[in-house]
Design an enzyme around this catalytic site. Structure first.
Site, PDB file in Angstrom:
ATOM      1  N   LYS A  85     -31.231   7.551 -15.890  1.00  0.00           N
ATOM      2  CA  LYS A  85     -29.895   7.099 -15.522  1.00  0.00           C
ATOM      3  C   LYS A  85     -29.537   5.787 -16.199  1.00  0.00           C
ATOM      4  O   LYS A  85     -30.375   4.890 -16.311  1.00  0.00           O
ATOM      5  CB  LYS A  85     -29.820   6.877 -14.001  1.00  0.00           C
ATOM      6  CG  LYS A  85     -29.883   8.163 -13.184  1.00  0.00           C
ATOM      7  CD  LYS A  85     -29.691   7.846 -11.709  1.00  0.00           C
ATOM      8  CE  LYS A  85     -30.042   8.997 -10.798  1.00  0.00           C
ATOM      9  NZ  LYS A  85     -29.094  10.103 -10.828  1.00  0.00           N
ATOM     10  N   GLY A 252     -27.639  14.617  -1.827  1.00  0.00           N
ATOM     11  CA  GLY A 252     -27.838  14.932  -0.417  1.00  0.00           C
ATOM     12  C   GLY A 252     -28.586  16.224  -0.149  1.00  0.00           C
ATOM     13  O   GLY A 252     -28.724  16.631   1.001  1.00  0.00           O
TER      14      GLY A 252
END
Lengths: 330, 196
Positions: A85, A252
């Protein structure tokens, strides 16, 4: 082979890499040991991070690109692709990741954004990018900027699938609407979607500086060129009746059933962040999620692989969060 | 004719779509479907193993015995094509990356494969090949494997320097690259013509 005759980093090569990941699970890992567990379980790629999102959320402060040494250790540990990232708009981090040999960069809202106005112009890279999106507008902007893969933002580090579902539903519904639009409506929508690029111009405008029609407002692109670019993406969406790039679910997902749910909603695959290494039994969760994604249509398999996995990661309610990462980078 | 695309993981739909197009161009009646069901695989006249991650695909096809059906079909002389990761799985011999990850191969071709032979994603590329039986062809290599050695019963169809990137052993076809990502149907037409 004459190097001159080879073409690197084309749209086809970038989007093709993303297509190779379809039907797979990409797992967040923070060290070589975890990367090996992920590979062994059947992950199609790993995402190298210094902390999983749940820990980033807990520790606070500025979250940045992972230590290149750690990333290198992970690259050396596994044979599958390694992603990492960078902060939103942080071209230098992205370039560093490319130099390290990372296979795909996630320009991610999980890290603290570096640019308050813009995302990275991803076309200027040889390696492909994945970006988060909450809606069709965000997805179209990222695709126009050159993203080869989209993922729902969801709400990372919560183990709560509701936001990933929300984003997938919003996108699917909007795509259906676009399929019924005529040219004029599409053009209007493209103009609406392009407004996110005018924040910088508006701010300098407040001090009296005016920008002419034909002046670039983001990188070398004028407002009209951006609208045209987004319209092209929308036209592709209409023709294909889906996003023109691979679309994963993320943010999630904590259980095999969560993963199967996202596949039912049309995801091409899933990212699992904290869900694996914050669970009681990471290898078992990793294997079970891989199988649930492959067998998402088969409820018996999903039930079977979900048996006796131990505690899933502890989840968080969205309303009780101090900070929602999904609002970063529109 | 029925063509099964093994849907363990990877670019499955791309193969389904391009087979449809190739069938149409050839004016042939046929059905192409994505499947992980061993009964469906057994009923197919030809099988395609798509590109994806060989470690993942190998685990999934061995888990539910689809691997056995692919082997059976190949021994019966039915055409089998593997592209990219699929080509790795067709091989009898893997390199140290294949060994290290304990990837189970199907062993249908007398070839030695090297995973990620050309490097990582930033080294992925398009190149113009000259493929025997097909001609000039623009191929897409994505973290592609290569065949580094083949027994004499394997017909080499295309090479890049010393690396073999397309090869055929009787009814089994291995390609390092990803024909399913292009609009060019010639590879799939070639494969369909292998179905007797």
């Amino acid at each position: 082979m004459d190097l001159e005759k080879l073409r690197f980093g084309t749209e086809l090569v970038k989007r093709g890499f993303a297509k190779m990941q379809k039907g797979g699970v990409i797992m967040d890992v923070t060290n070589a040991e975890q990367a090996r567990i992920a590979e062994e379980a059947g992950a199609v790629a790993v995402m190298a991070l210094h902390k999983v999102p749940a820990d980033i959320r807990a520790s606070g402060g500025v979250a940045r690109m992972a230590d290149p040494k750690k990333i290198e250790e992970i690259i050396d540990a596994v044979t599958i692709p390694v992603m990492a990232k960078c902060r939103i708009g942080h071209v230098a981090e992205a370039k560093a990741l490319e130099a390290l040999g990372v296979d795909m960069v996630d320009e991610s809202e999980v890290l603290t954004p570096a640019d308050p106005f813009f995302h990275v112009d991803k076309r200027k890279f040889v390696i492909p990018f994945v970006c988060g999106a909450r809606s069709l507008g965000e997805a179209c902007r990222r695709i126009w900027e050159g993203a080869a893969m989209i993922r729902t933002k969801g709400e990372a580090g919560t183990g709560n699938v509701i936001e990933a579902v929300r984003h997938m539903r919003l996108m699917n519904f909007a795509i259906k609407k676009v399929c019924k639009m005529d040219e004029e409506e599409m053009h209007k929508l493209a103009e609406e979607y392009a407004k996110a690029y005018t924040k910088l111009v508006e701010e300098v405008g407040k001090e009296g500086l005016k920008i002419k029609e034909n002046e670039p407002i983001y990188e070398e692109y004028t407002r009209d060129e951006i609208v045209k670019g987004i319209l092209d993406v929308l036209e592709e969406v209409k023709e294909l009746r889906r996003l023109p790039v691979v679309n994963f679910a993320a943010g999630g997902i904590a259980t095999p059933a969560d993963a199967a749910l996202m596949m039912q909603l049309g995801a091409d695959g899933v990212f699992v962040g904290s869900g694996i290494f914050k669970s009681e039994n990471p290898p078992a969760y990793a294997r079970a999620i891989v199988e649930a994604v492959n067998n998402w249509e088969n409820a018996e398999v999903v039930a079977e692989v979900s048996k006796g996995l131990g505690e899933a990661m502890k989840g968080k309610e969205i309303d009780k969060l101090e900070e929602r990462l999904q609002v970063r980078g529109i | 004719m029925k063509i099964a695309v093994i849907s363990a993981q990877g670019d499955v739909e791309e193969h389904v779509e391009i087979v449809k197009k190739a069938l149409q161009e050839l004016g042939k009646e046929g059905k192409v479907f994505a499947t992980m069901n061993k009964e469906d695989v057994a009923k197919a006249d030809a099988i395609i193993l798509p590109g994806g991650e060989s470690t993942t695909i190998s685990k999934l096809i061995h888990k539910n015995s689809v691997a056995e059906e692919i082997k059976k079909a190949s021994f019966e002389g039915k055409p089998v094509m593997g592209t990219c990761a699929g080509a790795i799985l067709l091989a009898k011999h893997g390199d140290e990356e294949v060994m290290k990850t304990k990837t189970k191969l199907l062993g249908l071709m007398d070839i030695w494969v090297k995973r990620n032979a050309f490097g990582r994603q930033k080294e992925s590329f398009h190149a113009m090949l000259n493929i025997e039986g097909i001609g000039e062809y623009e191929a897409i290599f994505i973290r592609a494997p290569a065949i580094i050695k083949a027994k004499s019963n394997v017909k080499v169809l295309a090479k890049i320097d010393e690396y073999i990137v397309a090869a055929q052993q009787d009814n089994v076809l291995a390609l390092s690259f990803r024909p399913e990502l292009t609009e060019d149907t010639r590879i799939h037409r070639y494969f369909i013509k292998m179905i007797s």
